[in-house]
Design an enzyme around this catalytic site. Structure first.
Site: not given
Length: 853
Positions: A304, A339, A306, A558, A328, A706, A589, A677
């Site tokens: 999200k 992460k 990205t 979240a 955020r 990306w 999320f 991808f």
């Protein structure tokens, strides 16, 4: 006169004998004063040096005496420069100069140069001369017009001036003294010139003020985007970030229309933006408001952030549309835990990514400090109340200082809430003293925990008060991670400094022994909390890889909070992009959690209406929802995810369809962004886009940002622009007036697809308490697993027929929501066996951070 034209004039008199340096210091101070739009100098002739004149900012120089104004005048930029008022007055008095010879005597500096420039532009032949020059008599004899710029010496005979010559005296002395040049009407001309020069100065001031007003208004950005040269294969995020040279943040700020006094610079690449901007641009129409949400995510994440960055890079750098990303700030806990970074990824990220992921401008530290100050105040108050009589407690709470005893402002507010309308501490009765001094906190009801911004599982349950000095007042408590603090949720939802103060004061920390709520305001700590948060309330300005602007502000969880960046960042960005621009923000999320809370909580707090939802999906996540094997971050992907499997994709699209339907509940058009991808086959990509459109999406677009940056999201940007022009029938899911349980049921059934809800006795008891305490009309912020639409993380796709269990119900009164807990929710993550910090290092020579992705 100034008052009549609407100007407020401040007259500053410096002491006689002030040096040039002292004058320059005063000028520099006024340059930086945002309340001063123009600066005029009245100094002795000897002090009009280049150093003094050029100290005045060109945009404040109403006399047009600086080199900048003179340069613009000589270059022919008449509309962009101010001409010295005396020169304007001379030109106003002289007419039909074509073919005439004008002699300028005794001129020097900006006035002389400006005068000659304008005379020549009007077709006059100009001569210049000083009074002592040997050729003075000859030049006077040939002149049709003589402009006297300094006092005539007595040894220059009037007879040198031929009869009929027009003489204008514009020297500073001649405007105030009488001089005989042998012309009968010359005194009248001098008097007219003096009055005219004053009028021209006023005109310059008005012109300057008009320009200032225009500079305050919105204008199309003049943004220099940074070029990208994507490599294949795509390097690591930090290598990509390092390969790009960001613009200086003050340059970026100027490009997007921020004024010098509206930013506070932190280093070279980040700055705080002051809230005064909202007042300046209050009449500016807002841009379009876009939310990026996602399908139910897998442990690998769906991208999200990205997509958010790729979309704004496409809008601004490739379609030349003003756009802002609002993100955020990530917690350092996950950064060093499992992460890693959260600044986007590949060629769609915020730079410098290591600053984004680490301390940034210290907002999370400010929240930690404020949160823990309040926690300390709670335990200290219990101790002091338990060990002192009413009288002793009162005498310490309202002490005698320098022989005077008085209540502080916050104590007077508490008295008013108690219905005690007294201001003299000596007049309270014993009963009033007891009610004022005793909060009577019930330790078993304390909900306010300490926080730290580190994943530390051993702080999930602790014991406080074990030192002998605490006199046996031991209790069980816990630490949460800093971003789980209610103060973080308040920062994200507040709309002003005043609103934040009020919200901080309303935070409920416990109940008293009668079951009534005890707040931060009761503890007298609201003002101190606001002081700690005074800089954190300002959004932080950064940039994308392509040099487009980003606001990074707030980072509430979240699950136990609403998982969205700040209302203030969105509001400021919407003003800065202008009516045709876009502000793109992200919800945490899946759409069932972050988006639902964005609409029902954040949009209620802000009053803003969303234009479009961008729903992010990936083929690999859809395969998992279609029955594919579990995935683990860091482990190799199984063949189902690396080889074409149309059946798995088709089966998994049920989750995408459900999230589209959830978006449609709110009446907002939805565009699906399929994050592509290299393992995805063209057939799989086409199938997802086809099903998404059949399911009601306005459009569905494959994205390659990306690997390609903004260029890879141009089609998405075009789809979003079209969708934003659709008819919007935004509506909330439920009315705030409904009972708490009914609001929970509506979310469970309409959003999650539950058959019904089931409250535990503890949850029902809390609902009854909050309703009795007057908190029943708040929105609901569900705390639920993000890995499934249901409460069971392992149930993928679209679970049905389940009963949603509500184990507990809590309240964030300052933030303004009730949060029911679905199952058990951890507010303090733990570190894995091998945390990310094994890979994070610092080069002691270059000071470069290594290992952040």
């Amino acid at each position: 006169f100034f008052w009549q034209v609407g100007l407020r004039v401040i007259h500053i008199c410096l002491p006689e004998g002030s040096s040039k340096d002292e004058i320059v210091d005063e000028i520099l101070r006024l340059n930086e004063d945002p309340n001063v739009q123009g600066l005029a100098l009245d100094l002795p002739e000897s002090l009009y040096s280049s150093k003094v004149l050029n100290a005045v900012k060109p945009e404040k120089d109403v006399d047009g005496l600086s080199d900048v104004h003179l340069g613009r005048l000589v270059r022919g930029d008449a509309s962009d420069c101010l001409v010295p008022p005396t020169v304007c007055a001379v030109m106003e008095l002289l007419e039909d100069l074509g073919g005439k010879t004008v002699l300028v005597v005794g001129a020097s500096g900006a006035v002389g140069a400006a005068l000659q420039c304008l005379l020549q532009r009007e077709g006059a032949a100009t001569l210049s001369c000083q009074w002592k020059a040997p050729q003075l008599q000859t030049k006077l004899h040939h002149a049709d017009v003589v402009v006297v710029c300094s006092t005539k010496p007595d040894d220059v005979p009037v007879s040198w001036i031929k009869p009929g010559t027009t003489i204008i005296s514009c020297s500073r002395d001649s405007l105030s003294e009488k001089h005989d040049y042998g012309q009968q009407n010359n005194h009248a001309v001098e008097s007219a010139l003096g009055s005219l020069a004053i009028a021209m100065r006023m005109q310059n001031m008005v012109k300057n003020t008009e320009r200032w007003i225009q500079s305050q208004q919105y204008r199309k950005w003049d943004l220099r985007c940074l070029k990208l040269q994507p490599l294949s294969p795509v390097p690591s995020d930090i290598e990509i970030s390092r390969a790009q040279s960001p613009k200086a943040v003050d340059v970026l700020a100027k490009e997007i229309g921020l004024l010098t006094d509206e930013i506070e610079i932190y280093g070279q690449t980040k700055a705080k933006v002051r809230l005064s901007l909202l007042e300046r641009l209050k009449d500016q129409p807002d841009g379009k408001y876009v939310l990026v949400a996602g399908i139910t995510p897998t442990p690998l994440g769906e991208g999200k952030s990205t997509v958010t960055i790729g979309l704004v890079q496409a809008l601004t750098a490739h379609l030349n549309i003003n756009s802002f990303a609002c993100l955020r700030q990530p917690s350092q806990g996950p950064t060093f835990g499992v992460k890693g970074g959260a600044a986007g990824g590949g060629y769609a990220q915020v730079i410098p990514m290591e600053e984004f992921n680490l301390h940034l401008t210290g907002d999370i530290h400010a929240i930690t400090a404020a949160n823990n100050l309040l926690a300390a105040a709670v335990d200290a108050r219990i101790l002091h109340e338990n060990t002192q009589s009413d009288k002793a407690l009162y005498n310490r709470l309202v002490p005698v200082v320098n022989g005077v005893r008085e209540f502080s402002t916050i104590q007077l507010a508490r008295l008013r809430r108690l219905g005690i309308n007294k201001t003299d501490p000596g007049t309270l009765t014993e009963e009033e003293i007891s009610r004022f001094a005793r909060l009577d906190i019930d330790p078993s009801t304390i909900t306010w925990q300490r926080v730290v911004d580190t994943n530390d599982r051993f702080l999930r349950k602790i014991t406080v008060g074990q030192a002998n000095t605490e006199k046996g007042f031991v209790r069980q408590a816990q630490f949460d991670i800093a971003v789980a603090s209610e103060i973080m949720a308040i920062l994200a939802l507040t709309t002003s400094l005043q609103d934040m103060k009020e919200r901080l004061g309303k935070m409920v920390v416990a109940n008293d022994k009668k079951g009534e709520p005890v707040t931060a305001e009761d503890l007298g700590v609201t003002g101190a909390l606001a002081v700690l948060m005074k800089d954190a309330i300002k959004p932080t300005l950064m940039q994308t890889l392509e040099g487009t602007p980003v606001f990074v502000h707030a980072g509430p969880f979240a699950n136990i909070a609403h998982g969205n960046s700040s209302v203030l960042a969105d509001k400021i960005a919407l003003k800065l992009v202008g009516e045709k621009g876009f502000v793109v923000t992200e919800a945490g999320f899946g759409a069932d959690i972050g988006m639902e809370k964005f609409f029902n909580i954040k949009c209620r707090a802000s009053g803003l209406v969303p234009s479009v939802v961008v729903l992010v999906a990936t083929v690999r996540a859809l395969k998992m929802h279609g029955g594919g094997p579990n995935v683990t971050a860091g482990a190799p992907l199984k063949k189902e995810y690396t080889e074409e499997n149309l059946q798995l994709v088709a089966d998994g699209c049920c989750n995408l369809q459900k999230q589209i339907q959830i978006t449609q509940l709110f009446g907002v058009p939805v565009v699906v962004a399929l994050n592509v991808f290299k393992t995805d086959s063209p057939a799989e990509v086409d199938l997802v886009c086809k099903i998404a459109k059949q399911s009601g999406a306005f459009d569905a677009v494959p994205c390659n940002h990306w690997s390609a940056g903004g260029r890879g999201a141009v089609k998405l940007a075009q789809a979003v622009e079209k969708a934003a022009n659709q008819k919007n029938s935004f509506k909330y899911l439920y009315s705030l007036e409904l009972p708490i349980v009914e609001k929970i049921r509506i979310i469970a059934q309409k959003v999650y697809g539950a058959q019904d809800i089931e409250l535990s006795p503890a949850a029902q008891s809390q609902v009854d308490r909050y309703t009795r305490q007057g908190f029943g009309n708040l929105p609901i912020c569900m705390a639920k697993t993000h890995l499934s639409l249901s409460h069971q993380p392992e149930r993928k796709g679209v679970p049905t027929g389940f009963i949603l269990p509500i184990s507990d119900v809590r309240a964030s009164i300052g933030a303004g929501f009730i949060y029911p807990l679905v199952g058990t929710m951890s507010t303090m993550p733990g570190l894995p066996t091998r945390p990310c910090f094994y890979d994070i290092d610092l080069d002691p020579v270059t000071e470069q951070v290594k290992g952040l992705f």
